[in-house]
Design an enzyme around this catalytic site. Structure first.
Site, PDB file in Angstrom:
ATOM      1  N   ASP A 227      15.747  11.706  14.337  1.00 32.04           N
ATOM      2  CA  ASP A 227      14.327  12.038  14.215  1.00 32.04           C
ATOM      3  C   ASP A 227      14.018  13.097  15.278  1.00 32.04           C
ATOM      4  O   ASP A 227      14.661  13.139  16.327  1.00 32.04           O
ATOM      5  CB  ASP A 227      13.460  10.794  14.437  1.00 32.04           C
ATOM      6  CG  ASP A 227      12.073  10.969  13.848  1.00 32.04           C
ATOM      7  OD1 ASP A 227      11.799  10.383  12.778  1.00 32.04           O
ATOM      8  OD2 ASP A 227      11.248  11.705  14.443  1.00 32.04           O
TER       9      ASP A 227
ATOM     10  N   PHE B 265      11.287   3.017  -3.413  1.00 32.72           N
ATOM     11  CA  PHE B 265      10.104   2.319  -3.933  1.00 32.72           C
ATOM     12  C   PHE B 265       9.624   1.217  -2.994  1.00 32.72           C
ATOM     13  O   PHE B 265       8.879   0.336  -3.400  1.00 32.72           O
ATOM     14  CB  PHE B 265      10.409   1.713  -5.313  1.00 32.72           C
ATOM     15  CG  PHE B 265      10.887   2.741  -6.308  1.00 32.72           C
ATOM     16  CD1 PHE B 265       9.984   3.597  -6.926  1.00 32.72           C
ATOM     17  CD2 PHE B 265      12.231   2.877  -6.612  1.00 32.72           C
ATOM     18  CE1 PHE B 265      10.417   4.558  -7.842  1.00 32.72           C
ATOM     19  CE2 PHE B 265      12.676   3.830  -7.519  1.00 32.72           C
ATOM     20  CZ  PHE B 265      11.769   4.671  -8.139  1.00 32.72           C
TER      21      PHE B 265
ATOM     22  N   LYS C 160      10.455   8.045  19.630  1.00 32.67           N
ATOM     23  CA  LYS C 160      10.771   7.122  18.530  1.00 32.67           C
ATOM     24  C   LYS C 160      12.265   6.787  18.547  1.00 32.67           C
ATOM     25  O   LYS C 160      12.653   5.629  18.404  1.00 32.67           O
ATOM     26  CB  LYS C 160      10.390   7.794  17.201  1.00 32.67           C
ATOM     27  CG  LYS C 160      10.317   6.855  16.043  1.00 32.67           C
ATOM     28  CD  LYS C 160      10.011   7.575  14.752  1.00 32.67           C
ATOM     29  CE  LYS C 160       8.540   7.891  14.554  1.00 32.67           C
ATOM     30  NZ  LYS C 160       8.290   8.606  13.291  1.00 32.67           N
TER      31      LYS C 160
ATOM     32  N   GLY D 193      -5.170   1.782  -0.435  1.00 33.92           N
ATOM     33  CA  GLY D 193      -5.117   2.774   0.653  1.00 33.92           C
ATOM     34  C   GLY D 193      -3.672   2.919   1.067  1.00 33.92           C
ATOM     35  O   GLY D 193      -2.769   2.656   0.288  1.00 33.92           O
TER      36      GLY D 193
ATOM     37  N   CYS E 140       0.786   6.000   0.892  1.00 36.39           N
ATOM     38  CA  CYS E 140       1.464   6.414  -0.345  1.00 36.39           C
ATOM     39  C   CYS E 140       0.530   6.608  -1.527  1.00 36.39           C
ATOM     40  O   CYS E 140       0.363   7.729  -1.997  1.00 36.39           O
ATOM     41  CB  CYS E 140       2.554   5.410  -0.704  1.00 36.39           C
ATOM     42  SG  CYS E 140       3.888   5.408   0.485  1.00 36.39           S
TER      43      CYS E 140
ATOM     44  N   GLU F 132       5.480  -1.414   2.120  1.00 38.67           N
ATOM     45  CA  GLU F 132       5.345  -1.813   3.511  1.00 38.67           C
ATOM     46  C   GLU F 132       5.110  -3.322   3.528  1.00 38.67           C
ATOM     47  O   GLU F 132       4.458  -3.871   2.654  1.00 38.67           O
ATOM     48  CB  GLU F 132       4.192  -1.069   4.168  1.00 38.67           C
ATOM     49  CG  GLU F 132       4.533   0.393   4.351  1.00 38.67           C
ATOM     50  CD  GLU F 132       3.417   1.184   5.014  1.00 38.67           C
ATOM     51  OE1 GLU F 132       2.551   0.594   5.665  1.00 38.67           O
ATOM     52  OE2 GLU F 132       3.415   2.412   4.847  1.00 38.67           O
TER      53      GLU F 132
ATOM     54  N   PHE G 294      -0.912  -6.744  -9.242  1.00 41.25           N
ATOM     55  CA  PHE G 294      -1.682  -5.509  -9.024  1.00 41.25           C
ATOM     56  C   PHE G 294      -2.984  -5.482  -9.807  1.00 41.25           C
ATOM     57  O   PHE G 294      -3.504  -4.424 -10.145  1.00 41.25           O
ATOM     58  CB  PHE G 294      -0.820  -4.260  -9.304  1.00 41.25           C
ATOM     59  CG  PHE G 294      -0.173  -3.780  -8.036  1.00 41.25           C
ATOM     60  CD1 PHE G 294       0.792  -4.555  -7.413  1.00 41.25           C
ATOM     61  CD2 PHE G 294      -0.549  -2.597  -7.439  1.00 41.25           C
ATOM     62  CE1 PHE G 294       1.362  -4.159  -6.211  1.00 41.25           C
ATOM     63  CE2 PHE G 294       0.022  -2.184  -6.236  1.00 41.25           C
ATOM     64  CZ  PHE G 294       0.976  -2.973  -5.636  1.00 41.25           C
ATOM     65  N   LEU G 295      -3.510  -6.675 -10.086  1.00 42.29           N
ATOM     66  CA  LEU G 295      -4.830  -6.759 -10.706  1.00 42.29           C
ATOM     67  C   LEU G 295      -5.791  -7.482  -9.764  1.00 42.29           C
ATOM     68  O   LEU G 295      -6.698  -8.167 -10.224  1.00 42.29           O
ATOM     69  CB  LEU G 295      -4.759  -7.496 -12.044  1.00 42.29           C
ATOM     70  CG  LEU G 295      -4.259  -6.693 -13.255  1.00 42.29           C
ATOM     71  CD1 LEU G 295      -4.332  -7.540 -14.521  1.00 42.29           C
ATOM     72  CD2 LEU G 295      -5.047  -5.392 -13.465  1.00 42.29           C
TER      73      LEU G 295
HETATM   74  C1  UDX Z   1       3.286   1.516  -2.511  1.00 43.33           C
HETATM   75  C2  UDX Z   1       4.171   1.137  -3.701  1.00 43.33           C
HETATM   76  O1  UDX Z   1       3.917  -0.222  -4.075  1.00 43.33           O
HETATM   77  C3  UDX Z   1       5.622   1.325  -3.338  1.00 43.33           C
HETATM   78  O2  UDX Z   1       6.445   1.036  -4.463  1.00 43.33           O
HETATM   79  C4  UDX Z   1       5.835   2.756  -2.893  1.00 43.33           C
HETATM   80  O3  UDX Z   1       7.169   2.954  -2.488  1.00 43.33           O
HETATM   81  C5  UDX Z   1       4.901   3.105  -1.749  1.00 43.33           C
HETATM   82  O4  UDX Z   1       3.556   2.842  -2.129  1.00 43.33           O
HETATM   83  P1  UDX Z   1       2.573   0.330  -0.230  1.00 43.33           P
HETATM   84  O5  UDX Z   1       1.816   1.569   0.104  1.00 43.33           O
HETATM   85  O6  UDX Z   1       3.425  -0.301   0.815  1.00 43.33           O
HETATM   86  O7  UDX Z   1       3.565   0.606  -1.467  1.00 43.33           O
HETATM   87  O8  UDX Z   1       1.508  -0.746  -0.693  1.00 43.33           O
HETATM   88  P2  UDX Z   1       1.180  -1.634  -1.977  1.00 43.33           P
HETATM   89  O9  UDX Z   1       1.667  -3.003  -1.764  1.00 43.33           O
HETATM   90  O10 UDX Z   1       1.588  -0.948  -3.216  1.00 43.33           O
HETATM   91  O11 UDX Z   1      -0.416  -1.662  -1.879  1.00 43.33           O
HETATM   92  C6  UDX Z   1      -1.150  -0.449  -1.919  1.00 43.33           C
HETATM   93  C7  UDX Z   1      -2.625  -0.704  -1.777  1.00 43.33           C
HETATM   94  O12 UDX Z   1      -3.137  -1.289  -2.966  1.00 43.33           O
HETATM   95  C8  UDX Z   1      -3.033  -1.633  -0.635  1.00 43.33           C
HETATM   96  O13 UDX Z   1      -4.157  -1.070   0.014  1.00 43.33           O
HETATM   97  C9  UDX Z   1      -3.403  -2.914  -1.339  1.00 43.33           C
HETATM   98  O14 UDX Z   1      -4.363  -3.663  -0.617  1.00 43.33           O
HETATM   99  C10 UDX Z   1      -3.964  -2.398  -2.641  1.00 43.33           C
HETATM  100  N1  UDX Z   1      -3.890  -3.368  -3.750  1.00 43.33           N
HETATM  101  C11 UDX Z   1      -2.673  -3.816  -4.191  1.00 43.33           C
HETATM  102  C12 UDX Z   1      -5.057  -3.797  -4.375  1.00 43.33           C
HETATM  103  O15 UDX Z   1      -6.162  -3.388  -4.002  1.00 43.33           O
HETATM  104  N2  UDX Z   1      -4.959  -4.671  -5.416  1.00 43.33           N
HETATM  105  C13 UDX Z   1      -3.777  -5.147  -5.869  1.00 43.33           C
HETATM  106  O16 UDX Z   1      -3.782  -5.937  -6.827  1.00 43.33           O
HETATM  107  C14 UDX Z   1      -2.601  -4.698  -5.237  1.00 43.33           C
END
Ligand code: UDX
Length: 463
Positions: A30, A153, A35, A265, A268, A156, A257-258
């Protein structure tokens, strides 16, 4: 195998540690010397459950080290993963690929013999083809440097698990090269994972790049879809959580994811859908992803709706009101506050004149850096002391499981606003709290909301 990993952020540090866990000899690089020093001493510079153990175990086993020196990287291995950041540009929606380009520029001229660079960063479609051109100009005479794209994919909070037990591996290679050599090398790197039967999708550069952004676009769309339903539910006194359960039983839809609430936020989803819109416009296909603007807009509206809900809960105005905001990270099990809905709402409440005190179990340091004007507490009780209203903005387990009694004696007024629909409304209401949630009435535990619709069904269109 000997591998290097370029970029040691969330993606790169996790990938380096996990590749060592698979038994490879790994060197991470890096440009940030602090870091690198932290990682080398076995400390993870961010919060990621389980990662410190993997890191330390592999440093002790001499399979993992870190450097800032590209010459070391060039001579250490012939396979180089590229995991640097691609943030949103400051003055546009487009992704900033300058870190990817700099890494390639720094490494390529130093390589001797046959090498493979495997991109993992999320990039606009067409980036690999452009980088390959760049590599062909920069490569030393007599050396061969191939390029492949293997999008990541990982989520976090589940980064180690997602890296070691992915649900699929995707590899994009040069469509003009039919030798299959890059594919063989990557299959060898991931042998242990592939042997478990994980699907391995081999394709061209462009498809691999698109798989990543379209996956994130789909996830963002799913969240915004349920949040759009949430807006309707709020107007007609329906319950979006029950609605999500009911449609989620349809296996074509699925319940994951519903979860309605404050929306998405992080580092990504927001920047990836914007980068996708920007790239689509560049290639003359902006209409194809025009809906993503709406996805973004629904998502951003949730933050304003939350501020309005809090105002309503406080009698119409938050000016001079003490508000405890529980949660600042963009999601639980993370200290990441990049584009965090929780912190954004806390900031908006402060701008409306509220006195905001934030508590987050892990994200306090990052939050303070981004929003220094907010007050930060050490724990829930301190944040809620003399609060006129309490808001749950990130569904950390300790907030989901807290009891109304813990807070009853410290708050000034028993008002709770649930931005993630994660609390049990009945428990809070029966303890004498005024409970409010984004997304309409919460009917858990037999709680019945008013069945008299504020808007007639015909006004929404019957079908
Ligand atoms: C995401 C993708 O899931 C991952 O595959 C990709 O590699 C990077 O981006 P991440 O940013 O770690 O991962 O978070 P994720 O778990 O996807 O959640 C994203 C946001 O969506 C969070 O703010 C979470 O609170 C919100 N969320 C998730 C909702 O509001 N409702 C849901 O049902 C699921």
């Amino acid at each position: 195998m000997k591998l290097t990993v370029i970029g040691c952020g969330y993606l790169g540090a996790t990938h380096a540690a996990c590749m060592a866990e698979l038994g490879h000899d790994v060197l991470g690089i890096d440009v940030d010397a602090d870091k690198v020093a932290l990682l080398q001493s076995g400390e993870v510079p961010f919060f990621e459950p389980g990662l410190a153990d993997v890191l330390r175990r592999n440093i002790s086993a001499d399979r993992l080290r870190f450097t800032t020196d590209y010459r070391e990287v060039a001579s250490f291995a012939a396979v180089h993963f590229l995991g640097v950041g691609t943030p949103q540009q400051t003055r546009s929606y487009a992704a900033d690929v300058s870190h990817v380009e700099s890494a390639v520029d720094a490494l390529t001229p130093l390589l001797r013999g046959n090498h493979l660079i495997i991109g993992k960063s999320t990039v606009p479609v067409g980036t690999a083809a452009a980088l390959a051109q760049r590599i062909s100009v920069l490569a030393a005479p007599g050396s061969t440097v191939e390029l492949a794209w293997n999008p990541e994919f990982l989520r976090e909070g589940f980064a180690v698990e997602d890296t070691l037990e992915p649900d699929r591996l995707v590899l994009g290679t040069n469509p003009a090269d039919k030798s299959g050599s890059a594919e063989q090398v990557v299959a060898e790197v991931y042998r242990e994972i592939l042997d478990t039967g994980v699907p391995f999708i081999r394709t061209d550069w462009a498809t691999a790049e698109l798989v990543k952004v379209s996956a994130n676009a789909f996830l963002a769309t799913k969240i915004s879809f349920i949040n759009a339903m949430s807006e309707i539910c709020e107007v007609v006194d329906a319950d979006v959580s029950t609605l999500a359960d009911a449609i989620g039983y349809d296996q074509r839809i699925g319940r994951r994811f519903l979860n309605a609430g404050l929306g998405f936020g992080g580092g990504c989803l927001p920047k990836d859908i914007r980068g996708f819109m920007a790239r689509a416009a560049e290639v003359g296909a902006s209409d194809a992803v025009g809906f993503l603007r709406e996805v973004d807009s629904i998502n951003m509206r949730r933050r304003t709706a939350m501020v309005d809900l809090m105002s309503d809960a406080c009698g119409g105005d938050v000016l001079g009101v003490n508000i405890a905001v529980l949660g600042a990270a963009f999601k639980p099990e993370s200290d990441d506050v990049r584009d965090s809905p929780a912190l954004n709402v806390a900031g908006q409440l402060a701008l409306r004149g509220a006195s905001v005190t934030v508590f987050d179990p892990k994200a306090a340091v990052n939050s303070r850096r981004m929003f220094p004007m907010l007050a930060y507490a050490q724990n829930v009780t301190e944040a809620c002391t003399d609060a006129d209203a309490v808001m749950v903005a990130t569904e950390w387990a300790e907030f989901v499981h807290m009891t109304p009694d813990e807070l009853a004696d410290v708050v000034r007024d028993r008002v709770i606003v649930d931005g993630r629909r994660c609390l049990d409304a009945t428990t809070w209401r029966s303890a004498g709290w005024r409970y409010h949630a984004l997304g309409g009435p919460v009917r858990s535990g037999g709680q019945r909301a008013s069945l008299v619709p504020r808007m007639s069904v015909s006004a929404l269109g019957e079908s």
